[in-house]
Design an enzyme around this catalytic site. Structure first.
Site, PDB file in Angstrom:
ATOM      1  N   ARG A 152       1.690  -7.521  13.752  1.00  0.00           N
ATOM      2  CA  ARG A 152       1.010  -6.510  12.932  1.00  0.00           C
ATOM      3  C   ARG A 152      -0.135  -7.136  12.152  1.00  0.00           C
ATOM      4  O   ARG A 152      -1.173  -6.508  11.944  1.00  0.00           O
ATOM      5  CB  ARG A 152       2.021  -5.835  11.990  1.00  0.00           C
ATOM      6  CG  ARG A 152       2.928  -4.855  12.734  1.00  0.00           C
ATOM      7  CD  ARG A 152       4.237  -4.606  12.025  1.00  0.00           C
ATOM      8  NE  ARG A 152       4.119  -3.854  10.807  1.00  0.00           N
ATOM      9  CZ  ARG A 152       5.039  -3.865   9.840  1.00  0.00           C
ATOM     10  NH1 ARG A 152       6.121  -4.620   9.946  1.00  0.00           N
ATOM     11  NH2 ARG A 152       4.863  -3.130   8.775  1.00  0.00           N
ATOM     12  N   ARG A 207      -6.840   3.168  11.088  1.00  0.00           N
ATOM     13  CA  ARG A 207      -6.529   1.761  11.363  1.00  0.00           C
ATOM     14  C   ARG A 207      -7.476   1.153  12.397  1.00  0.00           C
ATOM     15  O   ARG A 207      -7.393  -0.047  12.675  1.00  0.00           O
ATOM     16  CB  ARG A 207      -5.105   1.641  11.891  1.00  0.00           C
ATOM     17  CG  ARG A 207      -4.063   1.304  10.849  1.00  0.00           C
ATOM     18  CD  ARG A 207      -2.745   1.191  11.575  1.00  0.00           C
ATOM     19  NE  ARG A 207      -1.756   0.387  10.952  1.00  0.00           N
ATOM     20  CZ  ARG A 207      -0.819   0.853  10.126  1.00  0.00           C
ATOM     21  NH1 ARG A 207      -0.813   2.106   9.771  1.00  0.00           N
ATOM     22  NH2 ARG A 207       0.093   0.040   9.659  1.00  0.00           N
ATOM     23  N   ARG A 235      13.220  -1.994   8.113  1.00  0.00           N
ATOM     24  CA  ARG A 235      12.581  -1.254   9.209  1.00  0.00           C
ATOM     25  C   ARG A 235      12.659  -2.068  10.489  1.00  0.00           C
ATOM     26  O   ARG A 235      12.625  -3.296  10.435  1.00  0.00           O
ATOM     27  CB  ARG A 235      11.100  -1.010   8.862  1.00  0.00           C
ATOM     28  CG  ARG A 235      10.880   0.128   7.912  1.00  0.00           C
ATOM     29  CD  ARG A 235       9.461   0.211   7.411  1.00  0.00           C
ATOM     30  NE  ARG A 235       8.414  -0.170   8.345  1.00  0.00           N
ATOM     31  CZ  ARG A 235       7.114  -0.016   8.097  1.00  0.00           C
ATOM     32  NH1 ARG A 235       6.720   0.515   6.946  1.00  0.00           N
ATOM     33  NH2 ARG A 235       6.209  -0.383   8.965  1.00  0.00           N
ATOM     34  N   ARG A 261      11.818  -6.774   2.470  1.00  0.00           N
ATOM     35  CA  ARG A 261      11.621  -5.347   2.175  1.00  0.00           C
ATOM     36  C   ARG A 261      12.774  -4.514   2.743  1.00  0.00           C
ATOM     37  O   ARG A 261      13.270  -4.768   3.822  1.00  0.00           O
ATOM     38  CB  ARG A 261      10.299  -4.885   2.801  1.00  0.00           C
ATOM     39  CG  ARG A 261      10.059  -3.399   2.640  1.00  0.00           C
ATOM     40  CD  ARG A 261       8.626  -3.046   2.806  1.00  0.00           C
ATOM     41  NE  ARG A 261       8.172  -3.093   4.191  1.00  0.00           N
ATOM     42  CZ  ARG A 261       6.934  -2.751   4.553  1.00  0.00           C
ATOM     43  NH1 ARG A 261       6.045  -2.403   3.648  1.00  0.00           N
ATOM     44  NH2 ARG A 261       6.578  -2.804   5.816  1.00  0.00           N
ATOM     45  N   LYS A 306       0.820  -1.214   0.000  1.00  0.00           N
ATOM     46  CA  LYS A 306       0.000   0.000   0.000  1.00  0.00           C
ATOM     47  C   LYS A 306       0.854   1.264   0.000  1.00  0.00           C
ATOM     48  O   LYS A 306       0.479   2.239  -0.641  1.00  0.00           O
ATOM     49  CB  LYS A 306      -1.046  -0.010   1.115  1.00  0.00           C
ATOM     50  CG  LYS A 306      -0.524   0.099   2.516  1.00  0.00           C
ATOM     51  CD  LYS A 306      -1.676   0.005   3.512  1.00  0.00           C
ATOM     52  CE  LYS A 306      -1.208  -0.431   4.877  1.00  0.00           C
ATOM     53  NZ  LYS A 306      -0.044   0.251   5.435  1.00  0.00           N
TER      54      LYS A 306
HETATM   55  P1  AMP Z   1       3.049   1.539   8.583  1.00  0.00           P
HETATM   56  O1  AMP Z   1       4.249   2.235   8.038  1.00  0.00           O
HETATM   57  O2  AMP Z   1       1.755   2.089   8.030  1.00  0.00           O
HETATM   58  O3  AMP Z   1       3.129   0.039   8.467  1.00  0.00           O
HETATM   59  O4  AMP Z   1       3.015   1.863  10.153  1.00  0.00           O
HETATM   60  C1  AMP Z   1       4.059   1.439  10.997  1.00  0.00           C
HETATM   61  C2  AMP Z   1       3.605   1.464  12.440  1.00  0.00           C
HETATM   62  O5  AMP Z   1       3.240   2.797  12.814  1.00  0.00           O
HETATM   63  C3  AMP Z   1       2.372   0.640  12.753  1.00  0.00           C
HETATM   64  O6  AMP Z   1       2.681  -0.731  12.956  1.00  0.00           O
HETATM   65  C4  AMP Z   1       1.884   1.324  14.033  1.00  0.00           C
HETATM   66  O7  AMP Z   1       2.683   0.984  15.146  1.00  0.00           O
HETATM   67  C5  AMP Z   1       2.146   2.788  13.731  1.00  0.00           C
HETATM   68  N1  AMP Z   1       0.991   3.420  13.050  1.00  0.00           N
HETATM   69  C6  AMP Z   1       0.953   3.948  11.796  1.00  0.00           C
HETATM   70  N2  AMP Z   1      -0.258   4.443  11.517  1.00  0.00           N
HETATM   71  C7  AMP Z   1      -1.025   4.224  12.624  1.00  0.00           C
HETATM   72  C8  AMP Z   1      -2.378   4.477  12.961  1.00  0.00           C
HETATM   73  N3  AMP Z   1      -3.226   5.076  12.081  1.00  0.00           N
HETATM   74  N4  AMP Z   1      -2.808   4.111  14.181  1.00  0.00           N
HETATM   75  C9  AMP Z   1      -1.982   3.532  15.078  1.00  0.00           C
HETATM   76  N5  AMP Z   1      -0.710   3.241  14.828  1.00  0.00           N
HETATM   77  C10 AMP Z   1      -0.210   3.582  13.611  1.00  0.00           C
END
Ligand code: AMP
Length: 216
Positions: free
Chosen positions: A170, A88, A159, A126, A13
């Protein structure tokens, strides 16, 4: 265009949302990127979020809502945006309705469908650029020069939350908290489900097609 991307971790995404944002000339707003920047800068939010993110859990709703509230108020977001990683949870989705006026006509939600068993492999291969956020995959889209970013020459890294244990966490969180968000938008008839399996270009074509269609 106001578009939300929903998908499990590693569904592509981020890659697709960036591409669509540049095609539509609207900002790509990734809450994950914003949090990683806050962590790197050592801000109070970053200090609070770092260990939560590394474990694969979600940052609390009130923190996220404040971040997105501020970001959507900025001038560049007025003409539209691509949201990547928000909402989320149902609490975040309901809050977002208030921020975007609950306008069914404007908001579109794209859900990328990728089965769990494909995710773990994708994520452990990744790599991302810590400077510009470019995303690579060691099998499908390697950087041209092995381990450095094509754009800025910085070394690409995994990451901290791209390890198997955090990915499984996750995925659990995605099924428990975020799949209900997709159902929430489905009930409003603004959800488009797109097969996320296959080469990046093909998935992008599917996304464009699904947006070009009328209602889902
Ligand atoms: P992502 O890069 O979108 O996979 O986000 C990485 C991490 O950031 C997630 O696993 C959460 O710990 C935190 N995170 C990102 N967006 C949100 C959100 N909308 N609500 C809560 N935690 C978030």
């Amino acid at each position: 265009m106001k578009i939300i991307f929903i998908g499990p971790p590693g569904s592509g995404k981020g890659t697709q949302a960036k591409r669509l944002a540049s095609r539509l000339a609207v900002p790509h707003i990734s809450t994950g990127d914003m949090l990683r920047e806050a962590v790197a800068a050592g801000t109070p939010v970053g200090q609070k979020a770092a260990s939560i993110m590394a474990s694969g859990a979600l940052v609390p709703d009130d923190v996220m809502i404040e971040i997105i509230n501020d970001r959507l108020a900025q001038p560049d977001a007025q003409k539209g945006f691509i949201l990547d990683g928000f909402p989320r949870t149902l609490v975040q989705a309901e809050k977002l309705d208030g921020l975007v006026g609950n306008g069914k006509s404007e908001l579109r939600v794209l859900q990328l469908l990728v089965p769990d068993d494909a995710i773990v492999r994708r994520i452990t291969l990744r790599r991302t650029c810590p400077q510009c956020g470019a995303i690579y995959h060691l099998e499908n889209s390697r950087p041209a020069s092995d381990s450095v970013c094509d754009r800025d020459g910085v070394e690409v890294i995994a990451r901290p939350d791209d390890n198997e244990e955090a990915v499984r966490k996750r995925l659990d969180v995605f099924h428990r908290d975020t799949v209900p968000v997709a159902s929430y938008y489905k009930a409003k008839s603004i959800l488009r489900e797109v097969d996320g399996i296959g080469p990046v270009d093909e998935v992008f074509e599917r996304i464009e097609k699904s947006l070009a269609h009328g209602s889902s």
